[in-house]
Design a protein around this motif. Structure first.
Motif, PDB file in Angstrom:
ATOM      1  N   LEU A 121      86.404  54.848 138.521  1.00  0.00           N
ATOM      2  CA  LEU A 121      85.245  54.656 137.658  1.00  0.00           C
ATOM      3  C   LEU A 121      85.338  53.260 137.049  1.00  0.00           C
ATOM      4  O   LEU A 121      86.306  52.933 136.367  1.00  0.00           O
ATOM      5  N   SER A 181      80.002  54.134 139.150  1.00  0.00           N
ATOM      6  CA  SER A 181      79.471  54.053 137.793  1.00  0.00           C
ATOM      7  C   SER A 181      79.001  55.417 137.312  1.00  0.00           C
ATOM      8  O   SER A 181      78.747  56.326 138.107  1.00  0.00           O
ATOM      9  N   LEU A 182      78.859  55.528 135.991  1.00  0.00           N
ATOM     10  CA  LEU A 182      78.432  56.772 135.354  1.00  0.00           C
ATOM     11  C   LEU A 182      77.489  56.450 134.211  1.00  0.00           C
ATOM     12  O   LEU A 182      77.763  55.552 133.413  1.00  0.00           O
ATOM     13  N   ALA A 233      80.844  52.789 132.809  1.00  0.00           N
ATOM     14  CA  ALA A 233      80.285  54.033 132.274  1.00  0.00           C
ATOM     15  C   ALA A 233      79.547  53.751 130.977  1.00  0.00           C
ATOM     16  O   ALA A 233      80.057  53.036 130.102  1.00  0.00           O
TER      17      ALA A 233
END
Length: 264
Positions: A87, A5-6, A90
């Protein structure tokens, strides 16, 4: 296939609360960004949480400086080499506000900074972090690695209800309104790209968090309707749930904190 995650930026406000919420409710590694004070930011994000500290990586990133975005993306490529990682969640949340009440208050430098931060900032984050999203034929993560994550990899861009043209009844806030309308267009355009590049494996949405009790909105708390000024921790919980819940049928659109669509 390991999902990560971001949250960018995550040093304060909604981004800070979102990063903590992801650490609390998922088992995914998290990359959080800040412009400065990285060690202090990491300490504050972890404070009081019973989580594995190695899940959290803090990277230096300033959305006004594309070279820092590129450097952060390179660090993520080393930390999460593809195709064995991707990813999966986000939140792109850079934001600044100059509340012009009349055309006479429009300042070119302030307006340019607003667009560079609110609209171009997320665009550049997409440019450098989109390659980490899964593609059509990417293998799926193991079920135990998906705890707390949406079923589809999601890029969520922070918008605002005032970016809606159809909802604009008051006027004012020229640069902020226009920059957030731009965010909605960026989310839709990027989602169209993902339909081709990733199919049903990745999508994009825009989010409206409501009026959140942070330094960003402090000057306007007095005019907020009773019950509509939210704590950032509660909003983070709501937004994570919204992203988990909208599904592929909600892709490319803007959703508020309650899961209701904000029309363009």
């Amino acid at each position: 296939m390991v999902p990560w995650s971001l949250v960018s930026p995550a040093s304060r406000g909604i981004g800070f609360a979102l990063a903590r919420r992801i650490l609390q409710t998922t088992n995914a590694p998290l990359v959080a960004t800040a412009r400065k004070d990285l060690a202090s930011t990491k300490q504050k994000l972890l404070e009081g949480l019973d989580v594995d500290e190695t899940r959290l990586t803090i990277l230096s990133l300033d959305v006004l400086d594309e070279s820092t975005i590129a450097t952060a993306a390179t660090a993520c490529k080393e930390r999460f080499p593809t195709p064995s990682n991707h990813l999966h969640l986000a939140f792109l949340v850079p934001g600044i506000l100059y509340p012009e009440k009349s055309p006479a208050q429009i300042n070119a430098d302030h307006a340019l900074l607003t667009f560079r931060t609110n609209t171009l900032g997320p665009m550049l984050l997409l440019k450098h972090f989109a390659p980490f999203l899964p593609r059509k034929k990417s293998p799926s993560p193991e079920e135990d690695e998906m705890h707390g994550l949406p079923s589809t990899a999601t890029m969520a861009l922070m918008s605002a209800r005032v970016g809606s043209v159809s909802d604009n009844r008051l006027g004012g806030w020229y640069s902020y309104r226009a920059s957030k309308a731009g965010v909605n267009q960026v989310a839709k355009t990027f989602d169209n790209h993902l339909r081709t590049a990733s199919g049903d494996s990745a999508m994009a949405v825009a989010l409206h968090p409501g009026t959140v009790k942070t330094a960003f909105s402090e000057a306007f708390w007095g005019g907020v309707e009773a019950g509509k000024l939210f704590e950032k921790e509660w909003v983070a919980e709501q937004l994570v749930d919204v992203v988990r819940g909208v599904g592929l049928e909600g892709r490319g659109r803007c959703w508020d904190w309650a899961g209701n669509e904000v029309l363009p």
